[in-house]
Scaffold this motif. Sequence first.
Motif, mmCIF file in Angstrom:
data_model
loop_
_atom_site.group_PDB
_atom_site.id
_atom_site.type_symbol
_atom_site.label_atom_id
_atom_site.label_comp_id
_atom_site.label_asym_id
_atom_site.label_seq_id
_atom_site.Cartn_x
_atom_site.Cartn_y
_atom_site.Cartn_z
ATOM 1 N N SER A 98 0.828 -1.203 0.000
ATOM 2 C CA SER A 98 0.000 0.000 0.000
ATOM 3 C C SER A 98 0.859 1.249 0.000
ATOM 4 C CB SER A 98 -0.927 0.013 1.220
ATOM 5 O OG SER A 98 -0.173 0.029 2.414
ATOM 6 N N LEU A 99 0.241 2.337 -0.446
ATOM 7 C CA LEU A 99 0.818 3.675 -0.349
ATOM 8 C C LEU A 99 -0.025 4.455 0.644
ATOM 9 C CD1 LEU A 99 1.341 4.693 -4.072
ATOM 10 C CD2 LEU A 99 3.096 4.144 -2.416
ATOM 11 N N GLN A 110 2.536 1.516 -15.979
ATOM 12 C CA GLN A 110 1.125 1.201 -16.208
ATOM 13 C C GLN A 110 0.326 1.673 -15.000
ATOM 14 O OE1 GLN A 110 -0.220 -0.479 -19.002
ATOM 15 N NE2 GLN A 110 1.821 -0.180 -19.848
ATOM 16 N N GLU A 111 -0.811 2.288 -15.248
ATOM 17 C CA GLU A 111 -1.660 2.737 -14.146
ATOM 18 C C GLU A 111 -2.296 1.523 -13.473
ATOM 19 O OE1 GLU A 111 -5.737 4.841 -14.422
ATOM 20 O OE2 GLU A 111 -4.257 6.450 -14.145
ATOM 21 N N VAL A 112 -2.158 1.439 -12.137
ATOM 22 C CA VAL A 112 -2.778 0.345 -11.381
ATOM 23 C C VAL A 112 -3.952 0.841 -10.541
ATOM 24 C CG1 VAL A 112 -0.758 -1.147 -11.312
ATOM 25 C CG2 VAL A 112 -1.079 0.534 -9.508
ATOM 26 N N GLU A 113 -3.957 2.099 -10.198
ATOM 27 C CA GLU A 113 -5.061 2.691 -9.428
ATOM 28 C C GLU A 113 -5.222 4.150 -9.813
ATOM 29 O OE1 GLU A 113 -7.122 1.239 -7.411
ATOM 30 O OE2 GLU A 113 -6.100 -0.636 -7.001
ATOM 31 N N ILE A 137 -4.924 5.612 2.807
ATOM 32 C CA ILE A 137 -4.210 4.371 2.515
ATOM 33 C C ILE A 137 -4.756 3.790 1.211
ATOM 34 C CG2 ILE A 137 -3.634 2.060 3.324
ATOM 35 C CD1 ILE A 137 -3.976 3.122 6.186
ATOM 36 N N ILE A 138 -3.879 3.663 0.230
ATOM 37 C CA ILE A 138 -4.269 3.185 -1.094
ATOM 38 C C ILE A 138 -3.638 1.808 -1.310
ATOM 39 C CG2 ILE A 138 -4.210 3.651 -3.564
ATOM 40 C CD1 ILE A 138 -3.654 6.631 -2.760
ATOM 41 N N PRO A 139 -4.445 0.750 -1.404
ATOM 42 C CA PRO A 139 -3.875 -0.572 -1.664
ATOM 43 C C PRO A 139 -3.284 -0.645 -3.071
ATOM 44 C CG PRO A 139 -6.275 -0.675 -1.509
ATOM 45 C CD PRO A 139 -5.882 0.737 -1.253
ATOM 46 N N THR A 197 -4.298 -10.526 -9.205
ATOM 47 C CA THR A 197 -4.695 -11.623 -8.305
ATOM 48 C C THR A 197 -4.884 -11.138 -6.871
ATOM 49 O OG1 THR A 197 -2.405 -12.230 -7.837
ATOM 50 C CG2 THR A 197 -3.471 -13.299 -9.741
ATOM 51 N N MET A 198 -4.936 -9.833 -6.673
ATOM 52 C CA MET A 198 -5.149 -9.195 -5.361
ATOM 53 C C MET A 198 -3.975 -9.415 -4.417
ATOM 54 S SD MET A 198 -7.830 -7.733 -6.177
ATOM 55 C CE MET A 198 -8.554 -6.969 -4.756
#
Length: 183
Positions: free
Chosen positions: A74-75, A104-107, A119-121, A126-127
């Motif tokens: 997480s960030l 690549q954008e992930v969130e 808090i950004i996971p 596959t989580m």
Amino acid sequence: MAAKTDTSQDPTKLERMGKVREIGDQAVWSVSSCKPGFGVDQLRDGSLDTYWQSDGPQPHLVNIQFRKKTAVKSLCLYADYKSDESYTPNRISIRTGTHFHDLQEVEQVELSEPTGWVIIPVQDKTMQPQRTFMIQIAVLSNHQNGRDTHMRQIKIHAPVEDGPMSKFPKFTSLDCKMHSCIR
């Protein structure tokens, strides 16, 4: 795609509990621009009273590069809308990759007048925690159409790996706990 963010937990508490570990000191940090005296040092100094302030056109970028492929869980960003108003980020993109040219954008996260830790996971398809050499945080827009941005603190958390001692059972009775370690 909007990520689910968690503002109810304090990342320092998660570190003290041993659920995550902060790995920001293992990385090389850079920013796209900054006002003199408001750069990476203020972003990583541990004080919520100091901040990075960008100085240039959007998107404002924070680049975090690791020497080896690193698992990131997480960030954690600290933002304070009450203090920063139009300098507060509104829309943030989290990108990962091996270098600047393959990110690549992930969130993508929308923040609505944040005050406190966000808090950004950071997870793969596959989580699981994302394994990456580089993370880029891009501030795409600010509240009230502000031009420059303030970020007070950023923490990067990695999962805690199980060591060989974690395979032993956890003792619950006081008698067993007293004799569970070697002095």
